[in-house]
Scaffold this active site. Structure first.
Site, PDB file in Angstrom:
ATOM      1  N   TYR A  27       0.815  -1.218   0.000  1.00  0.00           N
ATOM      2  CA  TYR A  27       0.000   0.000   0.000  1.00  0.00           C
ATOM      3  C   TYR A  27       0.846   1.264   0.000  1.00  0.00           C
ATOM      4  O   TYR A  27       0.343   2.358  -0.260  1.00  0.00           O
ATOM      5  CB  TYR A  27      -0.969   0.004   1.196  1.00  0.00           C
ATOM      6  CG  TYR A  27      -2.043  -1.062   1.110  1.00  0.00           C
ATOM      7  CD1 TYR A  27      -1.945  -2.110   0.206  1.00  0.00           C
ATOM      8  CD2 TYR A  27      -3.153  -1.025   1.935  1.00  0.00           C
ATOM      9  CE1 TYR A  27      -2.913  -3.096   0.134  1.00  0.00           C
ATOM     10  CE2 TYR A  27      -4.133  -2.012   1.863  1.00  0.00           C
ATOM     11  CZ  TYR A  27      -4.005  -3.046   0.957  1.00  0.00           C
ATOM     12  OH  TYR A  27      -4.970  -4.017   0.892  1.00  0.00           O
ATOM     13  N   LYS A  37       3.125 -15.433   2.956  1.00  0.00           N
ATOM     14  CA  LYS A  37       3.082 -16.259   1.743  1.00  0.00           C
ATOM     15  C   LYS A  37       4.531 -16.625   1.406  1.00  0.00           C
ATOM     16  O   LYS A  37       5.038 -16.326   0.317  1.00  0.00           O
ATOM     17  CB  LYS A  37       2.383 -15.476   0.616  1.00  0.00           C
ATOM     18  CG  LYS A  37       2.105 -16.278  -0.641  1.00  0.00           C
ATOM     19  CD  LYS A  37       1.013 -17.331  -0.477  1.00  0.00           C
ATOM     20  CE  LYS A  37       0.866 -18.139  -1.764  1.00  0.00           C
ATOM     21  NZ  LYS A  37      -0.064 -19.276  -1.610  1.00  0.00           N
ATOM     22  N   ASP A  71      -3.314 -18.211   2.270  1.00  0.00           N
ATOM     23  CA  ASP A  71      -4.475 -18.880   1.660  1.00  0.00           C
ATOM     24  C   ASP A  71      -5.085 -19.874   2.648  1.00  0.00           C
ATOM     25  O   ASP A  71      -6.306 -19.954   2.818  1.00  0.00           O
ATOM     26  CB  ASP A  71      -4.116 -19.538   0.317  1.00  0.00           C
ATOM     27  CG  ASP A  71      -2.809 -20.302   0.350  1.00  0.00           C
ATOM     28  OD1 ASP A  71      -2.081 -20.245   1.358  1.00  0.00           O
ATOM     29  OD2 ASP A  71      -2.487 -20.976  -0.658  1.00  0.00           O
ATOM     30  N   ASP A  83      -5.442  -6.386   5.736  1.00  0.00           N
ATOM     31  CA  ASP A  83      -6.627  -5.685   5.236  1.00  0.00           C
ATOM     32  C   ASP A  83      -7.695  -6.708   4.855  1.00  0.00           C
ATOM     33  O   ASP A  83      -8.859  -6.601   5.254  1.00  0.00           O
ATOM     34  CB  ASP A  83      -6.212  -4.844   4.012  1.00  0.00           C
ATOM     35  CG  ASP A  83      -7.341  -3.970   3.500  1.00  0.00           C
ATOM     36  OD1 ASP A  83      -8.271  -3.686   4.263  1.00  0.00           O
ATOM     37  OD2 ASP A  83      -7.284  -3.577   2.317  1.00  0.00           O
ATOM     38  N   ASP A 107     -11.237  -8.060   7.258  1.00  0.00           N
ATOM     39  CA  ASP A 107     -12.629  -8.003   6.795  1.00  0.00           C
ATOM     40  C   ASP A 107     -13.296  -9.367   6.956  1.00  0.00           C
ATOM     41  O   ASP A 107     -14.456  -9.468   7.374  1.00  0.00           O
ATOM     42  CB  ASP A 107     -12.711  -7.579   5.318  1.00  0.00           C
ATOM     43  CG  ASP A 107     -12.901  -6.073   5.175  1.00  0.00           C
ATOM     44  OD1 ASP A 107     -12.449  -5.334   6.080  1.00  0.00           O
ATOM     45  OD2 ASP A 107     -13.481  -5.629   4.169  1.00  0.00           O
TER      46      ASP A 107
END
Ligand code: IPM
Ligand code: MG
Length: 357
Positions: free
Chosen positions: A144, A193, A225, A249, A253
């Site tokens: 970001y 990851k 994942d 992020d 959620d």
């Protein structure tokens, strides 16, 4: 002990003004009960700042946040500003204020309240199994904030964003998470990851070094994942999660959704000092803005986090959280958590909390 606090309030867009008003009423009651004074300063950021000043985060707004003891934020954004170019979107205000205030640690608790278990979309809730986890998301680095741009490529114009993390950046967020785990059930899962990304491999190396310093915390790694799957399969396995800006992020959620009551979840963004920024996890809900239907509890609980983490008022924080639980236990519901049953509005819910403090 400090008795007067300056709070910058970014009400923002959509339901932002209604929910920050609710939290301000609660803080005023706390001030009366605990003999302290809160001075609130309105700060413009997001869509309303674009309308008023032509930019999402005017310098005066940043200065006001930096001058305050802490910042309370409602929500920014809405369809009205969705077509603006990236650097002029309301979301830039959030990224800009986090960076300017050095808020690298985003704390996002997700807990299934037993009283609201019926709203949880997971089968486990109906079987009486709960969960109580905290996501510690790195907030001022990674993709970001990384280098980005457009260039001529093999398939025409191409666009790129880069994920880059430095050792010191990983270490400081890691420490926040290990310390947080120490204050809870002493279990930390770092999500990355590392089977693909070099930035994740460095992330993992640094976390492992830290884990050796915190032998009392049960540490493990998980690929992102798999983590997305485990969160809906068995969220009870998590205590504290630490992860990068982008993974955090997305996963936060997901975590908020499985509580079934996203309107209840607070968050804190912290840096090295005491000052933080506190905001509900949910967005500006333009569809119900101005109808008085918004749920103010996430913002009120964010104010409680502010009392605890920034203003050294842990008893007052407990008091606010207790008042919220009691209001819920008394059967009071805003429409989002009423499951079709009777509901009250934003103002009434705030009054119910204020009365119980
Ligand atoms: C959040 C939001 C923001 C983020 C956006 C609006 C920039 O999604 O706080 O999670 O990605 O951090
Ligand atoms: Mg988000």
């Amino acid at each position: 002990m400090k008795r007067e606090f300056n709070i910058a309030v970014i009400a923002g867009d959509g339901i932002g003004p209604e929910i920050t008003d609710a939290a301000i009423r609660v803080l005023k009651k706390v001030g009366e009960k605990y003999g302290c004074k809160f001075n609130f300063t309105d700060v413009f950021a997001g869509g309303c700042a674009i309308d008023k000043y032509g930019e999402p985060l005017p310098k005066a707004s940043v200065d006001a946040c930096l001058a305050a003891d802490s910042v309370l934020l409602g929500a920014v954004g809405g369809p009205k500003w969705d077509t603006l170019p990236g650097h002029l979107r309301p979301e830039r205000a959030l990224l800009g204020v986090r960076e300017a205030m050095g808020l690298y640690a985003n704390i996002r608790p997700a807990r299934l309240m037993p009283e609201l278990a019926a709203a949880c979309p997971l089968k486990m809730a109906s079987e009486g199994v709960g969960f109580d986890l905290v996501i510690v998301r790195e907030l001022t680095g990674g993709m970001y904030y990384g280098e980005r741009g457009r260039r001529e490529g093999k398939y025409g114009i191409e666009a790129y964003d880069t994920e880059c993390y430095g050792t010191g950046e990983i270490e400081r967020i890691g420490r926040v998470a290990f310390e947080m785990a120490r204050g809870r059930r002493r279990k930390l899962t770092s999500i990355d990851k590392a089977n693909v990304l070099e930035s994740s491999r460095l992330w993992r190396e640094v976390m492992h070094r830290l884990a050796a310093e915190y032998p009392d915390v049960e540490y493990s790694d998980m690929l992102v994942d798999n983590a997305a799957m485990q969160l809906v399969r068995d969220p009870g396995q998590f205590d504290v999660i630490v992860t990068s800006n982008m993974f955090g992020d997305i996963l936060s959620d997901e975590a908020s959704q499985i509580t079934g009551s996203i309107g209840m979840l607070p968050s804190a963004s912290l840096g090295d000092g005491k000052r933080g920024l506190y905001e509900p996890i949910h967005g500006s809900a333009p569809d119900i803005a101005g109808t008085g239907k918004a749920n103010p509890l996430a913002t009120i609980l964010s104010a409680a986090m502010m009392l605890r983490l920034s203003l050294d008022m842990p008893e007052a924080a407990d008091d606010v959280e207790r008042a919220v639980s009691e209001a819920i236990r008394a059967g009071l519901r805003t429409a989002d958590i009423a499951a079709g049953g009777p509901s009250i509005g934003c103002f009434e819910m705030a009054s119910a909390v204020v009365e119980r403090i």
